[in-house]
Design an enzyme around this catalytic site. Structure first.
Site, PDB file in Angstrom:
ATOM      1  N   THR A 104       0.530  -1.331  -0.363  1.00 36.41           N
ATOM      2  CA  THR A 104      -0.117   0.180  -0.269  1.00 36.41           C
ATOM      3  C   THR A 104       0.741   1.354  -0.139  1.00 36.41           C
ATOM      4  O   THR A 104       0.108   2.181  -1.154  1.00 36.41           O
ATOM      5  CB  THR A 104      -0.678  -0.259   0.828  1.00 36.41           C
ATOM      6  N   ARG A 144       1.128   4.164  -2.708  1.00 39.55           N
ATOM      7  CA  ARG A 144       0.730   5.764  -1.930  1.00 39.55           C
ATOM      8  C   ARG A 144       2.268   6.492  -2.976  1.00 39.55           C
ATOM      9  O   ARG A 144       1.924   7.494  -3.068  1.00 39.55           O
ATOM     10  CB  ARG A 144       0.932   5.689  -1.004  1.00 39.55           C
ATOM     11  N   GLU A 158     -12.233  -2.963  12.994  1.00 42.54           N
ATOM     12  CA  GLU A 158     -12.827  -2.395  11.614  1.00 42.54           C
ATOM     13  C   GLU A 158     -14.013  -2.993  10.344  1.00 42.54           C
ATOM     14  O   GLU A 158     -12.828  -3.816   9.399  1.00 42.54           O
ATOM     15  CB  GLU A 158     -11.326  -1.556  11.228  1.00 42.54           C
ATOM     16  N   LYS A 179     -14.545   0.740  14.245  1.00 43.49           N
ATOM     17  CA  LYS A 179     -13.964   2.017  12.716  1.00 43.49           C
ATOM     18  C   LYS A 179     -14.901   1.784  12.018  1.00 43.49           C
ATOM     19  O   LYS A 179     -14.573   0.503  11.015  1.00 43.49           O
ATOM     20  CB  LYS A 179     -12.411   1.677  12.356  1.00 43.49           C
ATOM     21  N   GLY A 189     -10.904   6.657   1.242  1.00 46.85           N
ATOM     22  CA  GLY A 189     -11.642   7.016  -1.016  1.00 46.85           C
ATOM     23  C   GLY A 189     -11.967   8.852  -0.643  1.00 46.85           C
ATOM     24  O   GLY A 189     -11.870   8.626  -2.154  1.00 46.85           O
ATOM     25  N   SER A 246     -10.479   7.914  12.042  1.00 41.56           N
ATOM     26  CA  SER A 246      -8.787   7.704  12.363  1.00 41.56           C
ATOM     27  C   SER A 246      -8.512   7.227  10.657  1.00 41.56           C
ATOM     28  O   SER A 246      -8.798   6.732   9.882  1.00 41.56           O
ATOM     29  CB  SER A 246      -9.627   6.024  12.590  1.00 41.56           C
ATOM     30  N   GLY A 284      -6.189   7.858   6.926  1.00 41.50           N
ATOM     31  CA  GLY A 284      -5.511   7.816   6.376  1.00 41.50           C
ATOM     32  C   GLY A 284      -5.218   8.465   5.553  1.00 41.50           C
ATOM     33  O   GLY A 284      -4.635   9.713   5.683  1.00 41.50           O
TER      34      GLY A 284
HETATM   35  P1  13P Z   1      -8.056   5.350   4.959  1.00 44.45           P
HETATM   36  O1  13P Z   1      -9.322   7.128   5.928  1.00 44.45           O
HETATM   37  O2  13P Z   1      -7.626   5.958   3.567  1.00 44.45           O
HETATM   38  O3  13P Z   1      -9.984   4.530   4.752  1.00 44.45           O
HETATM   39  O4  13P Z   1      -7.742   4.201   5.970  1.00 44.45           O
HETATM   40  C1  13P Z   1      -7.963   4.127   7.137  1.00 44.45           C
HETATM   41  C2  13P Z   1      -6.999   2.409   7.702  1.00 44.45           C
HETATM   42  O5  13P Z   1      -6.530   2.520   8.761  1.00 44.45           O
HETATM   43  C3  13P Z   1      -7.802   1.358   6.589  1.00 44.45           C
HETATM   44  O6  13P Z   1      -7.177   0.365   7.308  1.00 44.45           O
END
Ligand code: 13P
Length: 333
Positions: A29, A33, A177, A219, A263, A289, A291
């Site tokens: 991943t 990026r 999550e 999450k 996304g 939370s 990413g």
């Molecule tokens: P995103 O906010 O980019 O979806 O990532 C959060 C995350 O921890 C995905 O497992």
């Protein structure tokens, strides 16, 4: 560790006006990026990028915790200090992604199951020694045609519950999550239906495995129409559906719900987070939370060059501040 300490960590992760930075990209991943800024995915580049994020001055004002990847938990700053300690100096709690990614669910084309329970007890022990205080496990549910199947939802829920029980046993707060993916043509109503089913299965499994709800965080994804759905909706409709769904499916004993960004663009994710707060009262803290929604502007500013450190950190701090403000927008306050 006594359960009350777990509860305290969980509550601290959703302290008012604060959320979590997800910086736990796996090797494939982070490579994806880095491709967007044409940077080779070397260990040193990954280390330098994460150092840039974690040493952002003032980040601890809006960020309660950071989720790391296995490699990152063991890496050090340029001056030789382990990242968990670097985060600790900012008052940011270090956490760790402990699942090992997904694989195809046998007999269920198009569906996935998350790997990583084998040897987890030993890994958790080591992660705690390295300074982690919370963990994350991501399950992935896709919506398409007749999917997801109940078998896929239940299999993933079981593994989430077993992960959570093992984390709590090791004195680590689990972030559970179950990500409903936003790819597809499905409607907002279909996403709400699938999220309802998923939450019911996840909490059934957590309770069956005697998980301590007070010492965990959920999450989820926001309830959204698929990205290719012809009927896109307002932030207010998304917020209403999301809050309704969570109220129906998440026990009030859970201290906090922290959304993934999944996304959505950074402004979209922040606007919807604020809209969810305006949509009404909730028994749990509601935070983020993120990413991609926190990192995209910082990554674009950094471009792998140390002279861009200040610009990258300014971009990250700006995003963290905006999301921190979004979670301060509570009804009646
Ligand atoms: P995103 O906010 O980019 O979806 O990532 C959060 C995350 O921890 C995905 O497992």
């Amino acid at each position: 560790m006594p359960p009350v300490s777990l509860d305290l960590i969980a509550r601290n992760l959703v302290a008012p006006g604060k959320g979590i930075l997800a910086a736990d990209e796996s090797l494939p991943t982070i490579e994806k990026r880095f491709k967007t800024i044409a940077i080779p995915p070397t260990e040193e580049n990954r280390r330098a990028y994460r150092e840039t994020l974690f040493t952002t001055p003032g980040l601890g004002e809006f960020i309660s915790g950071a989720i790391l990847f296995d490699e990152t938990l063991r890496q050090k700053s340029g001056d030789g200090i382990l990242f968990p300690a670097i985060l600790g100096r900012q008052g940011i709690i270090p956490g760790i992604k402990v699942d090992l990614g997904t694989t195809a669910l046998a007999n269920f084309p198009g569906e996935k199951i998350t790997l990583g329970l084998d040897g987890l007890r030993e890994r958790l022990h080591e992660y705690r020694e390295l300074g982690a205080r919370f963990t994350k496990w991501r399950a992935v549910i896709a919506i398409a045609g007749d999917l997801p199947t109940l078998t896929c939802i239940k299999a993933n829920a079981l593994k989430l519950a077993m992960f959570a029980a093992r984390s709590q046993e090791a004195g680590l707060v689990p972030i559970v999550e179950p990500e409903i993916l936003m790819d597809g043509t499905h409607t907002l109503a279909r996403c709400e239906e699938v999220t309802n089913l998923t939450l019911r299965a996840v909490f059934d499994a957590l309770l069956a495995h005697r998980g301590r709800l007070e010492g965990m965080l959920l999450k989820p994804a926001m309830v959204l129409p698929g990205t290719a759905c012809p009927h896109q909706v307002s932030d207010e409709e998304i917020a209403t559906a999301t809050l309704r769904c969570l109220r129906r499916g998440v026990p009030a004993a859970v201290p906090g719900i922290v959304f993934l960004s999944g996304g959505q663009s950074p402004p979209q994710a922040t606007a919807r987070l604020a809209a969810i707060h305006r949509a009404g009262e909730a028994p749990w803290a509601l935070s983020f939370s993120f990413g991609r929604a926190l990192q995209e502007p910082a990554l674009a500013a950094w471009r792998g060059k140390s002279e861009n450190t200040g610009a990258a950190q300014a971009a990250l701090l700006d995003g963290a501040r905006k999301n921190g403000a979004a979670v301060r927008t509570r009804v009646g306050t």
